[in-house]
Structures are given as structure tokens and as C-alpha cells.
Design a protein around this motif. Sequence first.
Motif, PDB file in Angstrom:
ATOM      1  N   TYR A 161       2.011  -7.949  16.565  1.00 15.29           N
ATOM      2  CA  TYR A 161       2.499  -7.035  15.514  1.00 15.29           C
ATOM      3  C   TYR A 161       3.305  -5.902  16.136  1.00 15.29           C
ATOM      4  CZ  TYR A 161       2.229  -3.158  12.147  1.00 15.29           C
ATOM      5  OH  TYR A 161       2.528  -2.098  11.330  1.00 15.29           O
TER       6      TYR A 161
ATOM      7  N   VAL B  80      -1.937   4.874   8.166  1.00 17.98           N
ATOM      8  CA  VAL B  80      -1.872   5.608   6.905  1.00 17.98           C
ATOM      9  C   VAL B  80      -3.272   5.620   6.267  1.00 17.98           C
ATOM     10  CG1 VAL B  80      -0.666   5.737   4.687  1.00 17.98           C
ATOM     11  CG2 VAL B  80       0.523   4.820   6.705  1.00 17.98           C
TER      12      VAL B  80
ATOM     13  N   LEU C 228      10.037  -1.668   4.137  1.00 14.82           N
ATOM     14  CA  LEU C 228       8.590  -1.642   4.385  1.00 14.82           C
ATOM     15  C   LEU C 228       8.010  -3.045   4.536  1.00 14.82           C
ATOM     16  CD1 LEU C 228       7.488   0.881   1.561  1.00 14.82           C
ATOM     17  CD2 LEU C 228       8.012   1.449   3.942  1.00 14.82           C
TER      18      LEU C 228
ATOM     19  N   LYS D  17       7.393  -5.019  15.999  1.00 12.00           N
ATOM     20  CA  LYS D  17       7.854  -3.712  15.507  1.00 12.00           C
ATOM     21  C   LYS D  17       8.784  -3.078  16.548  1.00 12.00           C
ATOM     22  CE  LYS D  17       6.022  -3.082  11.454  1.00 12.00           C
ATOM     23  NZ  LYS D  17       6.858  -2.880  10.272  1.00 12.00           N
TER      24      LYS D  17
ATOM     25  N   TYR E 254       0.828  -1.215   0.000  1.00 10.07           N
ATOM     26  CA  TYR E 254       0.000   0.000   0.000  1.00 10.07           C
ATOM     27  C   TYR E 254       0.866   1.270   0.000  1.00 10.07           C
ATOM     28  CZ  TYR E 254      -3.194   3.395   2.298  1.00 10.07           C
ATOM     29  OH  TYR E 254      -3.926   4.495   2.648  1.00 10.07           O
ATOM     30  N   VAL E 255       1.787   1.354   0.947  1.00 13.67           N
ATOM     31  CA  VAL E 255       2.653   2.536   1.056  1.00 13.67           C
ATOM     32  C   VAL E 255       3.679   2.547  -0.087  1.00 13.67           C
ATOM     33  CG1 VAL E 255       4.398   3.689   2.496  1.00 13.67           C
ATOM     34  CG2 VAL E 255       2.340   2.720   3.568  1.00 13.67           C
TER      35      VAL E 255
ATOM     36  N   ARG F 219      -2.266   0.092  -4.840  1.00 14.60           N
ATOM     37  CA  ARG F 219      -2.477  -1.151  -4.056  1.00 14.60           C
ATOM     38  C   ARG F 219      -3.229  -0.705  -2.813  1.00 14.60           C
ATOM     39  NH1 ARG F 219      -1.920  -4.207   0.969  1.00 14.60           N
ATOM     40  NH2 ARG F 219      -3.885  -4.983   0.207  1.00 14.60           N
TER      41      ARG F 219
ATOM     42  N   ASP G  30       9.805  -7.810  -3.173  1.00 14.28           N
ATOM     43  CA  ASP G  30       8.492  -8.014  -2.545  1.00 14.28           C
ATOM     44  C   ASP G  30       8.021  -9.435  -2.840  1.00 14.28           C
ATOM     45  OD1 ASP G  30       6.037  -5.709  -1.737  1.00 14.28           O
ATOM     46  OD2 ASP G  30       5.527  -7.818  -2.013  1.00 14.28           O
TER      47      ASP G  30
HETATM   48  N1  LIG Z   1      -0.483   1.124   6.476  1.00 11.00           N
HETATM   49  C1  LIG Z   1      -0.408   1.604   7.709  1.00 11.00           C
HETATM   50  O1  LIG Z   1      -1.363   2.186   8.252  1.00 11.00           O
HETATM   51  C2  LIG Z   1       0.881   1.505   8.484  1.00 11.00           C
HETATM   52  C3  LIG Z   1       0.991   2.173   9.714  1.00 11.00           C
HETATM   53  C4  LIG Z   1       2.174   2.061  10.457  1.00 11.00           C
HETATM   54  C5  LIG Z   1       3.221   1.306   9.947  1.00 11.00           C
HETATM   55  N2  LIG Z   1       3.094   0.681   8.743  1.00 11.00           N
HETATM   56  C6  LIG Z   1       4.209  -0.124   8.245  1.00 11.00           C
HETATM   57  O2  LIG Z   1       4.558   0.352   6.954  1.00 11.00           O
HETATM   58  C7  LIG Z   1       4.993  -0.736   6.144  1.00 11.00           C
HETATM   59  C8  LIG Z   1       4.184  -0.777   4.860  1.00 11.00           C
HETATM   60  O3  LIG Z   1       2.808  -0.970   5.199  1.00 11.00           O
HETATM   61  P1  LIG Z   1       1.709  -1.194   4.075  1.00 11.00           P
HETATM   62  O4  LIG Z   1       0.445  -0.626   4.582  1.00 11.00           O
HETATM   63  O5  LIG Z   1       2.225  -0.764   2.757  1.00 11.00           O
HETATM   64  O6  LIG Z   1       1.551  -2.781   4.124  1.00 11.00           O
HETATM   65  P2  LIG Z   1       1.180  -3.803   2.954  1.00 11.00           P
HETATM   66  O7  LIG Z   1       0.733  -5.040   3.636  1.00 11.00           O
HETATM   67  O8  LIG Z   1       0.307  -3.167   1.956  1.00 11.00           O
HETATM   68  O9  LIG Z   1       2.592  -4.045   2.258  1.00 11.00           O
HETATM   69  C9  LIG Z   1       3.567  -4.892   2.772  1.00 11.00           C
HETATM   70  C10 LIG Z   1       4.308  -5.498   1.603  1.00 11.00           C
HETATM   71  O10 LIG Z   1       5.304  -6.360   2.135  1.00 11.00           O
HETATM   72  C11 LIG Z   1       5.316  -7.535   1.352  1.00 11.00           C
HETATM   73  N3  LIG Z   1       5.831  -8.621   2.179  1.00 11.00           N
HETATM   74  C12 LIG Z   1       5.241  -9.199   3.254  1.00 11.00           C
HETATM   75  N4  LIG Z   1       6.025 -10.171   3.723  1.00 11.00           N
HETATM   76  C13 LIG Z   1       7.135 -10.206   2.935  1.00 11.00           C
HETATM   77  C14 LIG Z   1       8.315 -10.995   2.946  1.00 11.00           C
HETATM   78  N5  LIG Z   1       8.508 -11.986   3.824  1.00 11.00           N
HETATM   79  N6  LIG Z   1       9.257 -10.746   2.000  1.00 11.00           N
HETATM   80  C15 LIG Z   1       9.066  -9.772   1.075  1.00 11.00           C
HETATM   81  N7  LIG Z   1       7.955  -9.004   1.023  1.00 11.00           N
HETATM   82  C16 LIG Z   1       7.014  -9.219   1.949  1.00 11.00           C
HETATM   83  C17 LIG Z   1       3.884  -7.755   0.911  1.00 11.00           C
HETATM   84  O11 LIG Z   1       3.809  -8.548  -0.274  1.00 11.00           O
HETATM   85  C18 LIG Z   1       3.398  -6.333   0.703  1.00 11.00           C
HETATM   86  O12 LIG Z   1       3.538  -5.938  -0.645  1.00 11.00           O
HETATM   87  C19 LIG Z   1       4.849  -1.980   7.000  1.00 11.00           C
HETATM   88  O13 LIG Z   1       6.097  -2.275   7.604  1.00 11.00           O
HETATM   89  C20 LIG Z   1       3.853  -1.581   8.053  1.00 11.00           C
HETATM   90  O14 LIG Z   1       4.007  -2.336   9.245  1.00 11.00           O
HETATM   91  C21 LIG Z   1       1.952   0.764   8.005  1.00 11.00           C
END
Ligand SMILES: NC(=O)c1ccc[n+]([C@@H]2O[C@H](COP(=O)([O-])OP(=O)(O)OC[C@H]3O[C@@H](n4cnc5c(N)ncnc54)[C@H](O)[C@@H]3O)[C@@H](O)[C@H]2O)c1
Length: 328
Positions: A142, A171, A74, A146, A15-16, A177, A34
Motif C-alpha cells: 500500500y 484519519v 481519493l 502511494k 470514509y473521507v 461511511r 466511485d
Molecule cells: N483513512 C485514512 O486513515 C487515510 C490515511 C491516509 C491516506 N488515506 C487515503 O485517503 C483516501 C481516502 O481514504 P478513505 O479512508 O476514505 O478510504 P475508503 O476505503 O473509505 O474509500 C475509498 C473509496 O474509493 C473507492 N474505490 C476503490 N477502488 C476504486 C476504483 N478502482 N475505482 C473507483 N473507486 C474506487 C471505494 O469504493 C471507496 O468508496 C485514500 O486514497 C487513502 O489511501 C486515508
Amino acid sequence: MKKDRRILVTGGCGYVGTVLVPKLLRRYPVTVLDSLLFGNHLKPAANLSVVEGDIRDARLMRSLLSKATDVIHLASIANDPCSDLDPALTYQVNRDAVAQLVNTAKEVGVSRFISASSSSVYGVKEEESVTEDLSLEPLTLYAKTKAESEKIVAAAAGNGFTTVSIRSATVCGPSPRMRFDVIVNIMAKSAIVDGTITVFGGGQHRPNIHIDDITDLYVMLLEVPADKINGKVFNAGATNHTVKEIAEMAQAETGATIKIDSNVTDNRSYRISSEKIKRELGFEPEKPIRQAIKDIKEAFANGVFPNPNSSIYYNIKTMKEKMAGRAV
Ligand SMILES: NC(=O)c1ccc[n+]([C@@H]2O[C@H](COP(=O)([O-])OP(=O)(O)OC[C@H]3O[C@@H](n4cnc5c(N)ncnc54)[C@H](O)[C@@H]3O)[C@@H](O)[C@H]2O)c1
């Protein structure tokens, strides 16, 4: 010796990452690693390489890290329910793989490692203003992984290896995505699709940040002087709103009805302070949370989400389906 910068973004198809990577490509060549849990929605570009793989694959990661000057990390099992599905997997991905990544990155000469943490590491605090110096009391697996990964990242800093962890608020806003399992996006989607928003309780505070702001921050962190960030953690959030206030913003944008359910199953309330990142790095989110709702509404109007109930928009649904079908 590495001269030109090349940014490795782990989890760059998430997503991010899918909003971040095009911003990075305006300045640097980028490699995305990824496991493509949610597919790849990045547009192909000459200076972008997308590698399907797992951050736990030490050999693959060594080879990618050897070619990178900077890492934005990420990749993660990125929410509470998904982390609870398979705790052993969560420890491997969210903690152990991070240790392996930072150690290898340092060894092969990566200069900067920027890690996505979460404001959930604090747990629920009594304090009005939750600052970085307060103790961490993570309530979920989780959040615990972290918090542990932050320590690993900070401990590796030094000898020309700059590290920083960002305690991101939840976020919000559209991404190619998309996630409809984060609070503002959930409410915007139900307001637009169902015409109603159900609020459980509503008095709980939840910090959020627009996806454009958090991705601008990650870009900025590649350029700030190393001594301003090295070994540090920073909160990053916009205004802290209550759940009811977020629902009212969605109502104001869409005319939806709000239903208050006093049967509260989740009364966690957090308020983070983002004063340190403003004071020390000059970073201040520019987009109000209401803008995220407007942006999601516009994306719906443009037909971007023809099937908003599809599993792909909900991490837990996708992870359960993948686990039923094959190993994640
Ligand atoms: N979205 C939020 O609100 C939020 C808030 C605080 C922190 N975060 C952190 O920001 C980061 C990105 O979040 P997001 O919302 O984009 O999450 P997301 O789930 O959309 O994306 C995570 C990505 O990591 C990939 N992934 C997962 N396990 C993997 C592995 N073993 N090897 C390689 N790739 C792998 C997934 O395929 C996915 O594309 C994360 O670390 C999340 O914990 C997100």
C-alpha cells in the motif's frame, strides 16, 4: 473552454469523501466517481452527481475529466491488508490508474489535481521529526504504491496543470461511511461497545488527524495560489500520540478498561512533522484527537452505528466478501 468550476472527486463515497463532498457542495458543483465498494451514503443534492464506475475505466474517466476543472483523487485500495489481497489489482488501482488519470486530466484541461497520499510512505524512521525531505522507505505494498503515485503526480505538474500530494496521517472521527479499522476509531469503538481497549505494546507513536481537519484541508487546497503547492508534497497530521495515549483518551471519555498485551505484533512507530504545511500554507489542524473520540461516542449515543461489527465498517472484511462473490 471550462469557466465555472466543477470538482471531480474520485472515491468520494469513501470514509473521507463522504465528509468532504458536502463541504465542497457549499461552494461548487461536484461529480463523484466511485466503484461503491462500501455503498453510497452521500445525501442527494441538486449540484451533486454520483457516477458508479472504476478509475481504471479510461473512457469513462476521460468523459468525466473533460467536464471537470479540478480533481480531488481519493479512490484507492486504502489500507495495508486490502492492498495485500491482490497485489496486481493494487498496482492497477493505486499506481497505474493514477498515471492514466493525471495524463488525461492534463490533456483535457483540468487545472488542479489534488491527490491523497499517506504518511506511511516514510516507513519507520529514527528521526523524531519526519519531514518531507526525508527518503521514502515504504514497508508495505500500500505504502509503496502511494509513494510511486506521488512521483507520477508530481512529474505531471506544469503548463497550467497544478498538482499536489498530501501525506495524510491516519484519519479519525465519524463519517456517514464509517471505518472502524483505523486506530483511533478502533479504540473508541471497543471502549464504547466492549468496555475494554486492548493495547499491544503501546509505546509506538502513530500520527492521526481528525476527519474534519483533513477534509477542510482538501477544500482549502482548491483555493490556495497554484505556485504554493505545484508539484509539491505536504505532510498533514495533528499531534503525534503513542498508542497508549490514544487508549487513555478513549478511557477518559468512556471509563473503559485498558488491557496491555506485551505480545506486540506491530511495533511500527511513526512521528510526522506537519510544520511545512503550517509554514507554507498556514494550515494547522484545529481538532485534537480526543475530539474524534467524543464525536464517535456522540454518534453511538445517537444510534448512528446500530451494528458496529458489520463488515461494511471494515475494509478488509468487505473486500474479502466482494472478492469471494465477484471481481472487485
Ligand atoms: N483513512 C485514512 O486513515 C487515510 C490515511 C491516509 C491516506 N488515506 C487515503 O485517503 C483516501 C481516502 O481514504 P478513505 O479512508 O476514505 O478510504 P475508503 O476505503 O473509505 O474509500 C475509498 C473509496 O474509493 C473507492 N474505490 C476503490 N477502488 C476504486 C476504483 N478502482 N475505482 C473507483 N473507486 C474506487 C471505494 O469504493 C471507496 O468508496 C485514500 O486514497 C487513502 O489511501 C486515508
